[in-house]
Design a protein around this motif. Structure first.
Motif, PDB file in Angstrom:
ATOM      1  N   GLY A   1       0.810  -1.210   0.000  1.00 33.82           N
ATOM      2  CA  GLY A   1       0.000   0.000   0.000  1.00 33.82           C
ATOM      3  C   GLY A   1       0.842   1.259   0.000  1.00 33.82           C
ATOM      4  O   GLY A   1       0.557   2.209  -0.739  1.00 33.82           O
ATOM      5  N   THR A   2       1.888   1.256   0.818  1.00 28.83           N
ATOM      6  CA  THR A   2       2.770   2.425   0.890  1.00 28.83           C
ATOM      7  C   THR A   2       3.457   2.656  -0.444  1.00 28.83           C
ATOM      8  O   THR A   2       3.540   3.800  -0.926  1.00 28.83           O
ATOM      9  N   MET A   3       3.961   1.575  -1.072  1.00 31.56           N
ATOM     10  CA  MET A   3       4.643   1.733  -2.361  1.00 31.56           C
ATOM     11  C   MET A   3       3.676   2.154  -3.456  1.00 31.56           C
ATOM     12  O   MET A   3       4.028   2.952  -4.334  1.00 31.56           O
ATOM     13  N   ASP A   4       2.455   1.659  -3.398  1.00 29.86           N
ATOM     14  CA  ASP A   4       1.433   2.070  -4.356  1.00 29.86           C
ATOM     15  C   ASP A   4       1.204   3.573  -4.278  1.00 29.86           C
ATOM     16  O   ASP A   4       1.199   4.286  -5.295  1.00 29.86           O
ATOM     17  N   GLU A   5       1.032   4.073  -3.072  1.00 34.59           N
ATOM     18  CA  GLU A   5       0.764   5.496  -2.876  1.00 34.59           C
ATOM     19  C   GLU A   5       1.980   6.338  -3.242  1.00 34.59           C
ATOM     20  O   GLU A   5       1.858   7.408  -3.864  1.00 34.59           O
ATOM     21  N   LEU A   6       3.178   5.866  -2.863  1.00 39.13           N
ATOM     22  CA  LEU A   6       4.401   6.581  -3.211  1.00 39.13           C
ATOM     23  C   LEU A   6       4.551   6.706  -4.722  1.00 39.13           C
ATOM     24  O   LEU A   6       4.817   7.799  -5.242  1.00 39.13           O
ATOM     25  N   MET A   7       4.402   5.591  -5.440  1.00 38.92           N
ATOM     26  CA  MET A   7       4.614   5.611  -6.883  1.00 38.92           C
ATOM     27  C   MET A   7       3.573   6.474  -7.592  1.00 38.92           C
ATOM     28  O   MET A   7       3.873   7.135  -8.587  1.00 38.92           O
ATOM     29  N   GLU A   8       2.359   6.468  -7.087  1.00 38.72           N
ATOM     30  CA  GLU A   8       1.337   7.313  -7.704  1.00 38.72           C
ATOM     31  C   GLU A   8       1.701   8.793  -7.570  1.00 38.72           C
ATOM     32  O   GLU A   8       1.599   9.554  -8.534  1.00 38.72           O
ATOM     33  N   LEU A   9       2.146   9.195  -6.376  1.00 34.00           N
ATOM     34  CA  LEU A   9       2.509  10.606  -6.179  1.00 34.00           C
ATOM     35  C   LEU A   9       3.767  10.974  -6.955  1.00 34.00           C
ATOM     36  O   LEU A   9       3.870  12.079  -7.514  1.00 34.00           O
ATOM     37  N   LEU A  10       4.741  10.050  -7.019  1.00 35.65           N
ATOM     38  CA  LEU A  10       5.943  10.324  -7.812  1.00 35.65           C
ATOM     39  C   LEU A  10       5.598  10.454  -9.293  1.00 35.65           C
ATOM     40  O   LEU A  10       6.161  11.297  -9.996  1.00 35.65           O
ATOM     41  N   THR A  11       4.671   9.636  -9.771  1.00 35.47           N
ATOM     42  CA  THR A  11       4.265   9.720 -11.173  1.00 35.47           C
ATOM     43  C   THR A  11       3.575  11.050 -11.465  1.00 35.47           C
ATOM     44  O   THR A  11       3.850  11.691 -12.489  1.00 35.47           O
ATOM     45  N   LEU A  12       2.687  11.476 -10.576  1.00 33.80           N
ATOM     46  CA  LEU A  12       2.029  12.771 -10.763  1.00 33.80           C
ATOM     47  C   LEU A  12       3.037  13.904 -10.754  1.00 33.80           C
ATOM     48  O   LEU A  12       2.909  14.883 -11.507  1.00 33.80           O
ATOM     49  N   THR A  13       4.059  13.784  -9.899  1.00 30.17           N
ATOM     50  CA  THR A  13       5.093  14.813  -9.839  1.00 30.17           C
ATOM     51  C   THR A  13       5.981  14.772 -11.080  1.00 30.17           C
ATOM     52  O   THR A  13       6.279  15.805 -11.682  1.00 30.17           O
ATOM     53  N   GLN A  14       6.410  13.570 -11.465  1.00 24.57           N
ATOM     54  CA  GLN A  14       7.280  13.408 -12.636  1.00 24.57           C
ATOM     55  C   GLN A  14       6.625  13.949 -13.901  1.00 24.57           C
ATOM     56  O   GLN A  14       7.261  14.619 -14.719  1.00 24.57           O
ATOM     57  N   THR A  15       5.353  13.672 -14.074  1.00 23.47           N
ATOM     58  CA  THR A  15       4.637  14.073 -15.283  1.00 23.47           C
ATOM     59  C   THR A  15       4.075  15.490 -15.195  1.00 23.47           C
ATOM     60  O   THR A  15       3.433  15.952 -16.149  1.00 23.47           O
ATOM     61  N   GLN A  16       4.315  16.145 -14.059  1.00 26.18           N
ATOM     62  CA  GLN A  16       3.818  17.500 -13.831  1.00 26.18           C
ATOM     63  C   GLN A  16       2.310  17.581 -14.047  1.00 26.18           C
ATOM     64  O   GLN A  16       1.773  18.585 -14.522  1.00 26.18           O
ATOM     65  N   LYS A  17       1.625  16.509 -13.682  1.00 27.45           N
ATOM     66  CA  LYS A  17       0.175  16.487 -13.850  1.00 27.45           C
ATOM     67  C   LYS A  17      -0.509  17.426 -12.870  1.00 27.45           C
ATOM     68  O   LYS A  17      -1.584  17.944 -13.140  1.00 27.45           O
ATOM     69  N   LEU A  18       0.136  17.644 -11.729  1.00 26.63           N
ATOM     70  CA  LEU A  18      -0.385  18.608 -10.768  1.00 26.63           C
ATOM     71  C   LEU A  18       0.346  19.928 -10.925  1.00 26.63           C
ATOM     72  O   LEU A  18       1.571  19.963 -11.059  1.00 26.63           O
ATOM     73  N   ALA A  19      -0.393  21.001 -10.907  1.00 21.29           N
ATOM     74  CA  ALA A  19       0.199  22.327 -11.074  1.00 21.29           C
ATOM     75  C   ALA A  19       0.720  22.850  -9.743  1.00 21.29           C
ATOM     76  O   ALA A  19       0.371  23.934  -9.275  1.00 21.29           O
ATOM     77  N   LYS A  20       1.570  22.056  -9.122  1.00 24.53           N
ATOM     78  CA  LYS A  20       2.205  22.454  -7.867  1.00 24.53           C
ATOM     79  C   LYS A  20       3.439  21.601  -7.674  1.00 24.53           C
ATOM     80  O   LYS A  20       3.592  20.560  -8.318  1.00 24.53           O
ATOM     81  N   LYS A  21       4.312  22.032  -6.824  1.00 20.55           N
ATOM     82  CA  LYS A  21       5.524  21.293  -6.489  1.00 20.55           C
ATOM     83  C   LYS A  21       5.308  20.581  -5.158  1.00 20.55           C
ATOM     84  O   LYS A  21       5.043  21.225  -4.139  1.00 20.55           O
ATOM     85  N   ILE A  22       5.385  19.247  -5.161  1.00 19.17           N
ATOM     86  CA  ILE A  22       5.234  18.466  -3.940  1.00 19.17           C
ATOM     87  C   ILE A  22       6.614  18.043  -3.457  1.00 19.17           C
ATOM     88  O   ILE A  22       7.398  17.459  -4.213  1.00 19.17           O
ATOM     89  N   THR A  23       6.912  18.350  -2.210  1.00 17.37           N
ATOM     90  CA  THR A  23       8.167  17.904  -1.600  1.00 17.37           C
ATOM     91  C   THR A  23       7.972  16.489  -1.084  1.00 17.37           C
ATOM     92  O   THR A  23       7.070  16.229  -0.281  1.00 17.37           O
ATOM     93  N   VAL A  24       8.804  15.552  -1.555  1.00 15.52           N
ATOM     94  CA  VAL A  24       8.687  14.142  -1.197  1.00 15.52           C
ATOM     95  C   VAL A  24       9.917  13.723  -0.402  1.00 15.52           C
ATOM     96  O   VAL A  24      11.053  13.906  -0.856  1.00 15.52           O
ATOM     97  N   VAL A  25       9.689  13.160   0.778  1.00 20.88           N
ATOM     98  CA  VAL A  25      10.766  12.686   1.644  1.00 20.88           C
ATOM     99  C   VAL A  25      10.598  11.189   1.862  1.00 20.88           C
ATOM    100  O   VAL A  25       9.543  10.743   2.322  1.00 20.88           O
TER     101      VAL A  25
END
Length: 267
Positions: A169-193
């Motif tokens: 579950g954690t990896m699923d959620e991580l990869m989804e957010l990284l994909t949204l960030t990588q593809t710039q699908k969201l018009a914002k910058k998300i800091t990922v730690v």
């Protein structure tokens, strides 16, 4: 004496009170919409502008072999909530949000609760492990049936993400957010730690993904590693101050715009 005929006892209820219809396949779209509108109503009423999301295993216990991560997640959430209080004006900023269950999720909500702050739990019905923890702000404790609607509220309110050790579950959620960030699908910058560098470097070989050209070298800049609450907080603080301090929309909550090639400014 009235000549009106009383309605029959088996009269059909109006559609929105017809429980049999609302639970049917035909009403699935209404149930999906409800999982958008009901949280939205609560976020507006509670004046939640945006969140910092904590992901991590539900199986990780405070007194277990990886218990340090529970303790450190709780401490990080506490420090972050205390720091975010300075930005509270008409709305609440950078509110700690978790998946609502036990383990790391409980630790995050508990830390925010320690700091007397509001804290969000986006719970979901599962066969095991997933019961709401007692540290969530009651008005901000939600129960989802649809994973994708739960993920919507994780992604579109978050200004930062902290990912502690976890499983599928954690990896699923991580990869989804990284994909949204990588593809710039969201018009914002998300800091990922990624919290716990030894764990994450063993579990996911990002360098191999670069080596085999599955991701670009610059994609490694989409996230940071941290191994103690102080370092994680400094990364979060720097990212939030640089990219998220000014709200991108007057709406509350601040639901992120999405992007597409035809409308790069967002929709």
């Amino acid at each position: 004496m009235s000549n009106l005929t009383p309605p029959p006892a088996d009269r059909r209820p109006v559609a929105y009170l017809n429980d049999q219809f609302l639970k049917s396949p035909d009403a699935r779209a209404l149930r999906i919409l409800a999982e958008y509108l009901e949280p939205l109503s609560h976020f507006r009423h509670q004046k939640i502008r945006d969140t910092v999301v904590f992901f991590g295993s539900a199986r990780l216990r405070e007194d277990g072999p990886l218990g340090r991560y529970y303790t450190e997640a709780r401490e990080l959430a506490r420090v972050l909530t205390e720091w975010a209080e300075q930005f509270t004006n008409s709305t609440y900023r950078f509110v700690v949000c978790s998946g609502g269950g036990p383990g790391i999720m409980e630790a995050a909500n508990r830390g925010a609760h320690d700091a007397h702050g509001k804290t969000v739990g986006l719970n979901i019905g599962l066969p095991f492990e997933q019961l709401p923890n007692p540290f969530i702000t009651p008005e901000l404790s939600f129960e989802f049936h649809y994973f994708f609607m739960r993920k919507f509220w994780f992604a579109y309110l978050s200004k930062a993400l902290v990912v502690f050790p976890g499983g599928f579950g954690t990896m699923d959620e991580l990869m989804e957010l990284l994909t949204l960030t990588q593809t710039q699908k969201l018009a914002k910058k998300i800091t990922v730690v990624l919290y716990g560098s030894s764990y994450w470097k063993e579990i996911i070989n990002f360098d191999a993904l670069v080596k085999y050209e599955m991701i670009s070298p610059e994609d490694m800049d989409l996230f940071h590693y941290a191994d103690d609450p102080k370092d994680a907080f400094e990364i979060l603080k720097a990212g939030l101050l640089a990219h998220a301090l000014q709200p991108e929309t007057p709406e509350t909550p601040s639901i992120s715009k999405s992007r597409n090639p035809q409308a790069p400014a967002g929709l």
